[in-house]
Design an enzyme around this catalytic site. Structure first.
Site, PDB file in Angstrom:
ATOM      1  N   SER A  87      28.934  41.839  32.381  1.00  0.00           N
ATOM      2  CA  SER A  87      29.406  41.160  33.483  1.00  0.00           C
ATOM      3  C   SER A  87      30.606  42.116  34.263  1.00  0.00           C
ATOM      4  O   SER A  87      31.322  41.340  35.130  1.00  0.00           O
ATOM      5  CB  SER A  87      30.374  40.190  32.805  1.00  0.00           C
ATOM      6  N   THR A 189      34.564  38.720  32.675  1.00  0.00           N
ATOM      7  CA  THR A 189      35.504  39.409  33.594  1.00  0.00           C
ATOM      8  C   THR A 189      36.450  40.190  32.826  1.00  0.00           C
ATOM      9  O   THR A 189      37.145  39.640  31.981  1.00  0.00           O
ATOM     10  CB  THR A 189      36.412  38.437  34.302  1.00  0.00           C
ATOM     11  N   THR A 207      34.843  42.339  38.012  1.00  0.00           N
ATOM     12  CA  THR A 207      33.924  41.611  37.193  1.00  0.00           C
ATOM     13  C   THR A 207      32.364  42.106  38.508  1.00  0.00           C
ATOM     14  O   THR A 207      32.649  42.211  39.555  1.00  0.00           O
ATOM     15  CB  THR A 207      34.237  40.054  37.293  1.00  0.00           C
ATOM     16  N   ARG A 217      27.993  35.498  47.127  1.00  0.00           N
ATOM     17  CA  ARG A 217      29.134  34.798  46.387  1.00  0.00           C
ATOM     18  C   ARG A 217      30.154  35.624  45.889  1.00  0.00           C
ATOM     19  O   ARG A 217      30.113  36.815  45.455  1.00  0.00           O
ATOM     20  CB  ARG A 217      28.478  34.011  45.334  1.00  0.00           C
ATOM     21  N   THR A 240      39.782  34.606  33.683  1.00  0.00           N
ATOM     22  CA  THR A 240      38.314  34.811  33.435  1.00  0.00           C
ATOM     23  C   THR A 240      37.350  33.427  33.414  1.00  0.00           C
ATOM     24  O   THR A 240      38.237  32.421  33.128  1.00  0.00           O
ATOM     25  CB  THR A 240      38.247  35.423  31.941  1.00  0.00           C
ATOM     26  N   GLY A 241      36.326  33.476  33.684  1.00  0.00           N
ATOM     27  CA  GLY A 241      35.299  32.168  33.614  1.00  0.00           C
ATOM     28  C   GLY A 241      34.980  31.784  34.798  1.00  0.00           C
ATOM     29  O   GLY A 241      34.761  32.645  35.894  1.00  0.00           O
TER      30      GLY A 241
HETATM   31  N1  GLY Z   1      35.733  34.750  37.055  1.00  0.00           N
HETATM   32  C1  GLY Z   1      34.637  35.557  37.442  1.00  0.00           C
HETATM   33  C2  GLY Z   1      33.936  34.979  38.723  1.00  0.00           C
HETATM   34  O1  GLY Z   1      33.588  33.943  38.620  1.00  0.00           O
HETATM   35  O2  GLY Z   1      33.281  35.636  39.235  1.00  0.00           O
END
Ligand code: GLY
Length: 329
Positions: A87, A189, A207, A217, A240-241
C-alpha cells in the site's frame, strides 16, 4: 478503459446501504481511556504494524537529538522502500491501468509543508515532498510535473510494480471489480507524527492509494489538512483508510482543531470518525482511522471498524496499540 471505469463505479454503488449509521451505534464496552505518554519526549507514533520498523528508524534520529522533520521523513521512507508492503511506495498495488501512482506529504513545526500527488516511478515520494517544501514556493506538485521535478532534484526512476503486485493486478483484471477489503488490501497508508527533543512536532504521510483505483485518482494522503496536519502549538494528526471520506471532512485538520479546543487525542480522533459516519449513508467497507499526538506527548487513535492499530516508540516503550473503534466487525 471506459467500460472498466463504469464497472468500478457500478460496483461501488451496488455495495451501498448494507450498513447504515443507525446500525452501528452502541459500541459501549470500550473504555474512553487516554493513551498517554505524558512528558515523553522524544516520541514517535505511526499507523499500522509497518509503523514498528518505521518508528525504529525515526527513533534513531530522535534519540540522537535530530529533528522531528528528519525523523518522520527517514521513518516513512522505510515503509516506502519495503517491497512487501502493498500500500505504500515500492510494491504498492497499482491502479486499474497497472500503474503504481504515489501520494505523499510532509509538514513541520513551522507550518511549512510539501506534497506530491499522482507521482510515478519514484520510490520515496516523501523525500520529493520535502524538496517541494524546501526548494519551491509551492505546496504540492502532481503527476508529470512532480516526476520532472523529482528527476531534476536527482531522484532516480524505479520500476515500482513488483512481480507480486503485477500478478495481483492481473488477477483483479479478470473481474475488474472494485471490492476493497478493509484493513487488509489497500488502507495501510503510513502516517507518522513525532516530537523531538526540542518539543517540536512534524508529520509525514505516504501511500500508493487504493488498489486498482482509477488512473489519476488522488486520495487524502498528500492533502495537507486531510491526510496530515500539524500545528506546533497544539499537535498533529494523520489519517488512513478511504481517502475520499477523510477529504470530505478535512479530517486531520479537524482532529487538530478538536485538540486545540480541549479534546484529548483519542477523543478528537473519535469525534472525527463520528463526523464521517454521520456524513455517509453507506458505511460498508468504509474504514477510516485517525492517529493524533498532542504537544504534551499524549497520543490516541480511533477508527470506524475494528482492526486499525498504530505503533508507538518512546525511550520507555515500543509497542503496537489497537485503536478503539465504532463498529466491531
Ligand atoms: N488513505 C489513502 C488513500 O485513500 O489513498
Amino acid at each position: 478503459m471506459s467500460g472498466r471505469r463504469n464497472f468500478i463505479k457500478t460496483s461501488m454503488l451496488a455495495s451501498a446501504a448494507l450498513i447504515t449509521p443507525a446500525a452501528y451505534r452502541g459500541n459501549k464496552n470500550q473504555q474512553q481511556g487516554k493513551n498517554t505518554a505524558k512528558g515523553a519526549k522524544p516520541i514517535v507514533v505511526s499507523t499500522w504494524q509497518a509503523g514498528l520498523s518505521a518508528n525504529k528508524t525515526a527513533w534513531a534520529t530522535l534519540a540522537g537529538g535530530g529533528s522531528a522533520l528528519d525523523a518522520v521523513e527517514s521513518g516513512v521512507r522505510v515503509t516506502e522502500s519495503d517491497a512487501e508492503n502493498s500500500s505504500v511506495g515500492l510494491g504498492g498495488l497499482p491502479d486499474c491501468d497497472g500503474k503504481v501512482t504515489l501520494d505523499a506529504c510532509i509538514m513541520d513545526h513551522k507550518t511549512r509543508c510539501g506534497a506530491v500527488a499522482f507521482l510515478q516511478h519514484i520510490e520515496n515520494p516523501v523525500s520529493v515532498a520535502r524538496k517541494v517544501m524546501e526548494d519551491t514556493p509551492h505546496v504540492m506538485l502532481a503527476g508529470e510535473g512532480a516526476l520532472q521535478f523529482a528527476l531534476e532534484k536527482g531522484f532516480e526512476k524505479t520500476n515500482l510494480l513488483t512481480t507480486s503486485a503485477k500478478k495481483k493486478w492481473q488477477k483483479w483484471l479478470e473481474k475488474s471489480r472494485y471490492q476493497p477489503v478493509i484493513n487488509i488490501e489497500n488502507h495501510d497508508t503510513i502516517g507518522m507524527l513525532a516530537i523531538d527533543q526540542n518539543g517540536d512536532l512534524s508529520g509525514a504521510c505516504t501511500t500508493s492509494g487504493m488498489a486498482y483505483k482509477l488512473h489519476g485518482r488522488v486520495g487524502d494522503s498528500p492533502i495537507i489538512g486531510a491526510g496530515l496536519f500539524v500545528d506546533n502549538e497544539v499537535g498533529g494528526a494523520c489519517a488512513t483508510g478511504v481517502g475520499e471520506a477523510v477529504i470530505r471532512i478535512a479530517g486531520s485538520a479537524v482532529v487538530v482543531e478538536l485538540m486545540r479546543n480541549g479534546h484529548s487525542p483519542e477523543e478528537a480522533c473519535k469525534e472525527a470518525v463520528l463526523r464521517i459516519i454521520k456524513k455517509h449513508q453507506n458505511l460498508k467497507n468504509l474504514q477510516v482511522g485517525f492517529l493524533a499526538l498532542n504537544k504534551n506527548g499524549e497520543y490516541g487513535g480511533y477508527c470506524i471498524y475494528k482492526g486499525f492499530n498504530f505503533a508507538l516508540k518512546t525511550r520507555a516503550e515500543e509497542k503496537l496499540i489497537d485503536a478503539k473503534y465504532e463498529i466491531d466487525k
